[in-house]
Write a protein that holds these residues in place. Structure first.
Motif: not given
Length: 297
Positions: A78-79, A82, A104, A107, A111
């Motif tokens: 996932q990292t 991202d 964070r 992300r 988003r």
């Protein structure tokens, strides 16, 4: 005073997780009679202090450890995804990718960009100025101070950081953008005339080499450097972007004295420094040979 070698926290974390995954694979293929490396180290440490049973009983059951490593594996995947999305996003917003953005925060930016690109455009400069404040930029200088290959440029870099942190952005931009070519040329120990074709060979060996890690931003930086720093311009015509080296150094661009532009060129320089530090003698020699062949044509 000896400067502590810089280690990017995000990459360090990923490397640590990769080691943990390797241990999980060792565990998955081992039998009950074989102690995996991670447990062998615990056991050997326990023997040293004469407390084997107590420490080995404290180890998490095998099925729980496998479950934990599977979660780590998914987390790394996932990292990576991202980071790939963040690369495209931050470049679209005009900044070079740089590791020192918390995952964070990456992300959140991704988003918001997906939800409404305009809202990110409105806050990205403020966010980058906050994330890379005067202290963060000064810490880059401290890191540069410990690089022998920057010794002959260090006084210029000190003035760049001083100018940036004092808001004299015209000076900081001019100071650091003038060092790009020399930095890369020196990294490969190239002498003589360097034209655009030679620069491309150097950049390819620096940022697009087959040995480069898939986790890095290097290939994105290659494209960013070409389309921003090396972009051509014509006097009297609209500029292609705000950090064109040619436009700035040839006087075609004069409105470059802003914090965002100064930060962009400093972050790009800092990334190049990190990549250059990882150059191997083999890659340097390979690049020199490629340059020599190009000059013979």
């Amino acid at each position: 005073m000896k400067i502590k070698p810089y280690k990017n926290p995000l990459i360090a974390a990923i490397e640590k997780q990769n080691k943990l995954i390797k241990h999980s694979i060792d565990l998955a293929y081992s039998t009950k009679d074989i102690i995996p490396p991670v447990f062998r180290e615990i056991r050997e440490s326990a023997i040293a202090v004469g407390n084997v049973d107590q420490i080995m009983k404290s180890v998490i059951p095998q099925y729980k450890i496998q479950d934990t490593f599977e979660k780590i594996r998914k987390g790394i995947k996932q990292t990576e995804e991202d980071m790939e999305i963040f690369q495209a996003t931050i470049v679209e917003l005009g900044y070079p990718p740089h590791y020192d953005v918390d995952i964070r925060q990456m992300r959140i930016i991704i988003r918001d960009f997906i939800d409404d690109k305009k809202q990110v455009v409105e806050y990205i400069d403020e966010f980058m100025a906050w994330n890379y404040d005067a202290t963060a930029v000064y810490e880059m200088l401290i890191k540069w101070e410990g690089k022998p290959f920057l010794d002959k440029r260090i006084q210029i870099l000190r003035n760049v950081v001083r100018s940036h942190n004092q808001g004299m952005y015209h000076l900081s931009v001019l100071g650091i953008i003038s060092q790009y070519e020399g930095l890369i040329v020196d990294a490969f120990k190239i002498t003589g005339y360097v034209n655009g074709n030679i620069q491309q060979i150097l950049l390819e060996h620096l940022l697009k080499h087959e040995s480069m890690s898939s986790l890095g931003f290097d290939k994105v930086i290659f494209d960013y450097y070409n389309s921003n720093i090396l972009v051509s311009f014509r006097h009297g015509e609209e500029l292609g972007n705000d950090i064109s080296r040619h436009a700035i150094l040839h006087g075609g661009h004069t409105n470059f004295g802003t914090l965002p532009i100064s930060l962009k060129v400093i972050l790009l320089f800092d990334y190049l420094v990190d990549v250059i530090e990882d150059l191997t003698p083999e890659r340097i020699l390979e690049c020199q040979m490629a340059v020599e062949q190009k000059r013979k044509k």
